[in-house]
Scaffold this active site. Structure first.
Site, PDB file in Angstrom:
ATOM      1  N   HIS A  38       0.712  -1.129  -0.058  1.00 35.83           N
ATOM      2  CA  HIS A  38      -0.095   0.093  -0.117  1.00 35.83           C
ATOM      3  C   HIS A  38       0.732   1.220   0.064  1.00 35.83           C
ATOM      4  O   HIS A  38       0.495   2.436   0.408  1.00 35.83           O
ATOM      5  CB  HIS A  38      -0.922  -0.044   1.094  1.00 35.83           C
ATOM      6  CG  HIS A  38      -2.114  -1.038   0.901  1.00 35.83           C
ATOM      7  ND1 HIS A  38      -3.191  -0.920   0.282  1.00 35.83           N
ATOM      8  CD2 HIS A  38      -2.067  -2.159   1.606  1.00 35.83           C
ATOM      9  CE1 HIS A  38      -3.875  -1.916   0.194  1.00 35.83           C
ATOM     10  NE2 HIS A  38      -3.310  -3.017   1.150  1.00 35.83           N
ATOM     11  N   THR A  39       1.977   1.190  -0.662  1.00 36.64           N
ATOM     12  CA  THR A  39       2.795   2.389  -0.928  1.00 36.64           C
ATOM     13  C   THR A  39       3.028   2.837  -2.470  1.00 36.64           C
ATOM     14  O   THR A  39       3.213   3.917  -2.686  1.00 36.64           O
ATOM     15  CB  THR A  39       4.368   1.836  -0.422  1.00 36.64           C
ATOM     16  OG1 THR A  39       4.854   0.740  -1.066  1.00 36.64           O
ATOM     17  CG2 THR A  39       4.680   1.943   1.017  1.00 36.64           C
ATOM     18  N   ASP A  40       2.475   1.896  -3.319  1.00 40.37           N
ATOM     19  CA  ASP A  40       2.434   2.301  -4.574  1.00 40.37           C
ATOM     20  C   ASP A  40       1.766   3.505  -5.077  1.00 40.37           C
ATOM     21  O   ASP A  40       1.968   4.117  -6.054  1.00 40.37           O
ATOM     22  CB  ASP A  40       2.427   1.219  -5.512  1.00 40.37           C
ATOM     23  CG  ASP A  40       0.939   0.340  -5.731  1.00 40.37           C
ATOM     24  OD1 ASP A  40       0.086   0.914  -4.677  1.00 40.37           O
ATOM     25  OD2 ASP A  40       0.635  -0.409  -6.332  1.00 40.37           O
ATOM     26  N   GLY A 128      -8.353 -15.105  -6.502  1.00 39.66           N
ATOM     27  CA  GLY A 128      -8.579 -14.199  -5.114  1.00 39.66           C
ATOM     28  C   GLY A 128      -7.399 -14.363  -4.130  1.00 39.66           C
ATOM     29  O   GLY A 128      -7.746 -14.235  -2.997  1.00 39.66           O
ATOM     30  N   LEU A 131      -2.371 -12.564  -5.835  1.00 40.33           N
ATOM     31  CA  LEU A 131      -1.057 -12.946  -6.103  1.00 40.33           C
ATOM     32  C   LEU A 131      -1.375 -12.535  -7.793  1.00 40.33           C
ATOM     33  O   LEU A 131      -0.642 -12.789  -8.410  1.00 40.33           O
ATOM     34  CB  LEU A 131      -0.891 -14.569  -6.308  1.00 40.33           C
ATOM     35  CG  LEU A 131      -0.614 -15.244  -4.945  1.00 40.33           C
ATOM     36  CD1 LEU A 131      -0.249 -16.511  -5.143  1.00 40.33           C
ATOM     37  CD2 LEU A 131       0.433 -14.392  -4.141  1.00 40.33           C
ATOM     38  N   ASP A 178       1.406  -4.215  -9.494  1.00 40.59           N
ATOM     39  CA  ASP A 178       1.052  -5.710  -9.836  1.00 40.59           C
ATOM     40  C   ASP A 178       1.310  -5.616 -11.338  1.00 40.59           C
ATOM     41  O   ASP A 178       1.804  -6.579 -12.031  1.00 40.59           O
ATOM     42  CB  ASP A 178      -0.443  -5.908  -9.552  1.00 40.59           C
ATOM     43  CG  ASP A 178      -0.607  -5.790  -8.123  1.00 40.59           C
ATOM     44  OD1 ASP A 178       0.100  -5.553  -7.247  1.00 40.59           O
ATOM     45  OD2 ASP A 178      -2.103  -5.876  -7.822  1.00 40.59           O
ATOM     46  N   TYR A 228     -10.232  -1.243  -0.409  1.00 44.72           N
ATOM     47  CA  TYR A 228      -9.204  -0.567  -1.098  1.00 44.72           C
ATOM     48  C   TYR A 228      -9.118   0.866  -1.408  1.00 44.72           C
ATOM     49  O   TYR A 228      -8.495   1.657  -1.113  1.00 44.72           O
ATOM     50  CB  TYR A 228      -8.976  -1.531  -2.091  1.00 44.72           C
ATOM     51  CG  TYR A 228      -7.447  -1.229  -2.795  1.00 44.72           C
ATOM     52  CD1 TYR A 228      -6.280  -1.840  -2.615  1.00 44.72           C
ATOM     53  CD2 TYR A 228      -7.331  -0.133  -3.718  1.00 44.72           C
ATOM     54  CE1 TYR A 228      -5.001  -1.509  -3.133  1.00 44.72           C
ATOM     55  CE2 TYR A 228      -6.141   0.127  -4.565  1.00 44.72           C
ATOM     56  CZ  TYR A 228      -5.086  -0.534  -4.101  1.00 44.72           C
ATOM     57  OH  TYR A 228      -3.830  -0.387  -4.728  1.00 44.72           O
TER      58      TYR A 228
HETATM   59  C1  GLA Z   1      -3.067  -4.262  -4.804  1.00 42.38           C
HETATM   60  C2  GLA Z   1      -2.974  -3.289  -5.787  1.00 42.38           C
HETATM   61  C3  GLA Z   1      -1.522  -2.750  -5.819  1.00 42.38           C
HETATM   62  C4  GLA Z   1      -1.131  -2.479  -4.528  1.00 42.38           C
HETATM   63  C5  GLA Z   1      -1.444  -3.690  -3.529  1.00 42.38           C
HETATM   64  C6  GLA Z   1      -1.047  -3.204  -2.036  1.00 42.38           C
HETATM   65  O1  GLA Z   1      -2.552  -5.420  -5.144  1.00 42.38           O
HETATM   66  O2  GLA Z   1      -3.510  -3.956  -7.020  1.00 42.38           O
HETATM   67  O3  GLA Z   1      -1.390  -1.704  -6.620  1.00 42.38           O
HETATM   68  O4  GLA Z   1      -1.661  -1.304  -4.114  1.00 42.38           O
HETATM   69  O5  GLA Z   1      -2.586  -4.004  -3.480  1.00 42.38           O
HETATM   70  O6  GLA Z   1       0.347  -3.047  -1.854  1.00 42.38           O
END
Ligand code: GLA
Length: 391
Positions: A38-40, A128, A131, A178, A228
């Site tokens: 949750h830094t992106d 789900g 990954l 991702d 989210y």
């Molecule tokens: C999901 C989102 C990513 C990222 C992660 C948490 O996978 O698709 O962009 O924010 O959650 O790190």
């Protein structure tokens, strides 16, 4: 990744679309994030790697302007059909919205398809599981479009197009991690990406005498997208409040000291905790990558554990099932680090475990999890793989 998946997807193609004459097969990997959660979307750093499992696409152009999709994983769903020119109003909330969204995003950027295509999909990423099966599906679609239609886009563009379509076609405001990990993956390496500048480096993952283990909570989760998106908004609110005090463009630009000095500018206490996670997690990620480069895997593991605690307590994107997995793992000698990975609210934990403790890990945590949760966890030993390929 390989021949078996290729055969399965070709078989699926033949079943729905008749034969496999002239069909091309592509693969894009899923990902696991080692640290930097949750830094992106906060201008911070992430450290994911592509996996050797992912999504296969068997594709063939058509003469007309139809797009037809089928999934080997969901045979009952049959064929989904849409005309290229109707994509804008063709959202159904079903899986095919992902490849449809990617075509829509290409078209929006001026990459027009002169003809439609038939596409069969097969994925060996558990659904789900956190990954990134959706990012793999987006990237493999983009990769196939580039190959079939000759579009001039880089792998990084494929990541941005995938993210754009997920944000704007599927309504999930995900960051870039991702899709980037899937499109840019490198065997036996993780990607240290600064999402503020998009500068990145490959870091070799050499775990002498240790294994990377992924454990699936198998939790059926819902509301992931809305929770989210809510986290994103809370971080945005925190940033706005902080900007009344410090000149800063994203939470990722703040050091821990700067954040601590300015945090009382944030009015909502929940937003303080969300921002604290984002700032500390970013600094942890930078430190963790350095520790790994220095050969200090133990420190890397400690930071993984701290990441889990912060996601559990401050960011509140963990869940009781993942907490059991991580907390039981921490008790086992030989477990270097363990944390929830991905978006959260279910999904998987990622752990670094010394070779001699791998069996104990599975044999100890398996029964405890079953007893406490009521169903089984799954344990995977996956490899770190390359980005997308044509097979
Ligand atoms: C999901 C989102 C990513 C990222 C992660 C948490 O996978 O698709 O962009 O924010 O959650 O790190």
């Amino acid at each position: 990744m390989g021949q078996e998946g290729k055969n399965i997807v070709l078989e699926g193609f033949a079943k729905q679309f008749g034969d496999t004459e002239g069909v091309r097969v592509f693969f894009a990997p899923g990902r696991v994030n080692l640290i930097g959660e949750h830094t992106d979307y906060n201008g911070g750093h992430v450290f994911p790697c592509a996996l050797d499992i992912g999504t296969y696409a068997a594709v063939r152009k058509r003469e007309d302007r139809l797009l037809r999709f089928c999934s080997v994983n969901i045979p009952k769903a049959g064929i989904t059909e849409v005309a290229i020119d109707d994509l804008d109003k063709a959202r159904t909330g079903q899986w095919a919205d992902y490849p449809k969204g990617v075509v829509w995003a290409f078209e929006g950027r001026g990459f027009k398809l002169d003809q439609g295509f038939d596409m069969a999909i097969y994925g060996d990423i558990p659904n789900g599981a956190g990954l990134s099966s959706s990012a793999a599906l987006e990237v493999v679609t983009g990769f196939a479009l580039r190959a079939l239609y000759g579009f001039d886009v880089t792998n990084q563009d494929l990541a941005f197009i995938g993210q754009y379509s997920e944000n704007n076609y599927n309504g999930m405001n995900c960051g870039i991690m991702d899709q980037f990990a899937s499109a840019m993956g490198k065997k036996d390496h993780a990607i240290f990406l600064d999402t503020n500048t998009m500068k990145f480096e490959y870091a070799p993952i050499v775990l002498d005498g240790m294994k990377l283990l992924i454990t699936n909570t198998n939790k059926k989760h819902s509301l992931v997208d809305s929770e989210y998106n809510a986290r994103r908004e809370q971080c945005a609110r925190a940033l706005k409040d902080l900007q009344t005090r410090v000149k800063v463009g994203s939470l990722g630009e703040l050091s821990i000291e700067e954040f601590e000095a300015a945090k009382d500018a944030i009015t909502d206490p929940v937003c303080v905790r969300r921002a604290r996670h984002a700032v500390y997690e970013n600094q942890r990620t930078i430190e963790a990558v350095k520790a790994l480069a220095d050969g200090n895997v133990e420190r890397f593991g400690e930071l993984m554990n701290q990441s889990h605690v912060s996601l559990r307590d401050d960011y509140e994107t963990s869940c009781p099932e993942a907490d059991i997995l991580a907390e039981e793992a921490w008790k086992i000698p030989g477990v270097v680090g363990s944390r929830i990975t991905g978006g959260g609210f279910g999904g998987c934990t990622v752990s670094i475990v010394k070779d001699e403790a791998v069996d104990t890990f599975v044999e100890t945590i398996g029964p405890i999890y079953k007893e406490k949760v009521g169903y089984e966890a799954s344990f995977y030993r996956l490899g770190i793989g390359d980005g997308p390929v044509e097979l």
